[in-house]
Write an enzyme that holds these catalytic residues in place. Structure first.
Site, PDB file in Angstrom:
ATOM      1  CG  ASP A 116     -16.891  31.006 -45.741  1.00  0.00           C
ATOM      2  OD1 ASP A 116     -17.867  31.658 -46.111  1.00  0.00           O
ATOM      3  OD2 ASP A 116     -16.037  30.589 -46.225  1.00  0.00           O
ATOM      4  CG  ASP A 134     -20.599  31.945 -49.950  1.00  0.00           C
ATOM      5  OD1 ASP A 134     -19.376  32.674 -50.425  1.00  0.00           O
ATOM      6  OD2 ASP A 134     -19.671  31.262 -48.498  1.00  0.00           O
TER       7      ASP A 134
END
Length: 156
Positions: A116, A134
């Site tokens: 991330d 995401d």
């Protein structure tokens, strides 16, 4: 509809993996691995070994392969749903979810965790870091919700 969803899934997967490769290299060049872009947005290097928002982050191979197995099972279910889709909105939404899920599975297989790198914060609030996969999963779910609330929506 399956062709539309498949194209979206493939585009999302490629964009996700390219963005992760670029930003992993870019952020890793900084020590600490944080690049302040604006007063409310940073590029960071976060390895999520859990699921959404870092839940279930205990570190074990069994947990990692269990999450991969669950994700693959969900992908099979989503693919069946896509095959039966009646509307473009459903195909777009499912394509985004499928592409994003595959992108995160690729990370788990390659690295044992999901990379991330997008980090937003403002007024004392800090959102958990996330990635393009995401984002497309969230947008895909939103499209499915919109389709579900439309009059005469088949939802399949």
């Amino acid at each position: 509809m399956i062709r539309l969803g498949g194209i979206v899934a493939a585009l999302v997967l490629v964009a996700d993996q390219v963005s992760k490769a670029f930003f992993l290299d870019f952020v890793a060049q900084h020590n600490p691995p944080v690049v302040a872009v604006t007063p409310f947005f940073n590029l960071v290097q976060v390895w999520n070994t859990g699921v959404s928002f870092g839940l279930f982050q205990e570190d074990s191979d069994l947990r990692s392969w269990t999450l991969i197995g669950v994700a693959v099972a969900v992908l099979v279910w989503l693919s069946i749903w896509l095959w039966r889709a009646q509307t473009r909105l459903v195909a777009l939404g499912l394509g985004g979810i499928i592409g994003g899920a595959i992108g995160n599975i690729v990370d788990r297989v390659r690295f044992g965790a999901v990379f991330d790198f997008l980090d937003f914060h403002a007024f004392g609030w800090h959102w958990p870091a996330f990635n393009l996969a995401d984002s497309t999963i969230v947008v895909g779910v939103g499209l499915l919700l919109i389709d579900g609330f439309r009059p005469n929506s088949s939802g399949t």
